[in-house]
Design an enzyme around this catalytic site. Sequence first.
Site, PDB file in Angstrom:
ATOM      1  N   CYS A  80     -31.692 -21.608 -52.207  1.00 11.36           N
ATOM      2  CA  CYS A  80     -30.975 -21.532 -50.928  1.00 11.36           C
ATOM      3  C   CYS A  80     -31.168 -22.880 -50.259  1.00 11.36           C
ATOM      4  CB  CYS A  80     -31.534 -20.397 -50.067  1.00 11.36           C
ATOM      5  SG  CYS A  80     -30.934 -20.384 -48.350  1.00 11.36           S
ATOM      6  N   HIS A 132     -31.501 -23.696 -47.316  1.00 13.45           N
ATOM      7  CA  HIS A 132     -32.492 -23.690 -46.238  1.00 13.45           C
ATOM      8  C   HIS A 132     -33.899 -23.974 -46.758  1.00 13.45           C
ATOM      9  CE1 HIS A 132     -29.301 -21.590 -43.978  1.00 13.45           C
ATOM     10  NE2 HIS A 132     -29.992 -21.850 -42.891  1.00 13.45           N
TER      11      HIS A 132
END
Length: 295
Positions: A210, A212
């Site tokens: 991901c 993030h």
Amino acid sequence: MDLSKEMTAIHPIHAELKSRLQASKDAPIGIFDSGVGGLTIAQEIVQHLPNEQIIYYADTAHVPYGPRSDQEIRQLTAQAIEWLYRRGCKMAVVACNTASAFSLDYLREHYGASFPIVGLVPALKPAVLQTQSKVVAVLATPATFRGQLIKDVIQNFAHPAGVEVLAVTCLELVPFVEAGEQMSPACLTVLKQCLQPVVDQHADFLVLGCTHYPFLNEAITHLFGQKLTLIDSGLAVARQTARILIKNELLFDEIRQNHLQIECFVSGNNADELKFVLKHMIKDHMTWRIHNIDD
């Protein structure tokens, strides 16, 4: 499932797309993510292609995408890419593993060769090639693991190499990154809980699935030291973006003086709140600005 029937309603200018001319070299690169996590990709592209300008769309009104249904993810992704297209971007990067898992084929077919689209898949291949323990972990959203992209890599690459892939999900992590709280006691506790089991199972590589999650590198290293080697897709995506621009004769190779490198737009009307967070996320030497989409 016929995605074209499901998604046509959110593309009111479908006929117009066929007649659009290829954008100019000095047009910006569009980058989309559900939130600020895709700035890891944006910064890799700036490092790799310093003369390019980036328009970054963060759908903060709907972050995180991980818990959402497959169709909802497709619709939100299509709306974001359409927004970047209308802003005049010369190509788009879907800087979200979750969105890439469900939308890439349709979007590429819809926009055609005049608007190239690059997506993400967790960087499992380099982990499989380098692991010594033959056990690697992938930290990603449940939606990413439901997608065919990661399943294909596990089935066609990891399994033939005799590598066990441990799937790890933790929906609590993205909100910590969005709030700039990666090193908070609460975030460290959650990371310890979700990653200690893979360390106990002798995983030596952790694939950050991901965009993030690279912002959690410091926290993960703080907790586990050298037990886990962290790997993400950022550099590979930057290199693929460069290849696509060169192939389509869209690379801007002139030197720009003091130009704005990353212009961020957020859908959640929270630009003021995110200014402080972005100051700690974006490297000091990079120039950027943030706006609400409706301003």
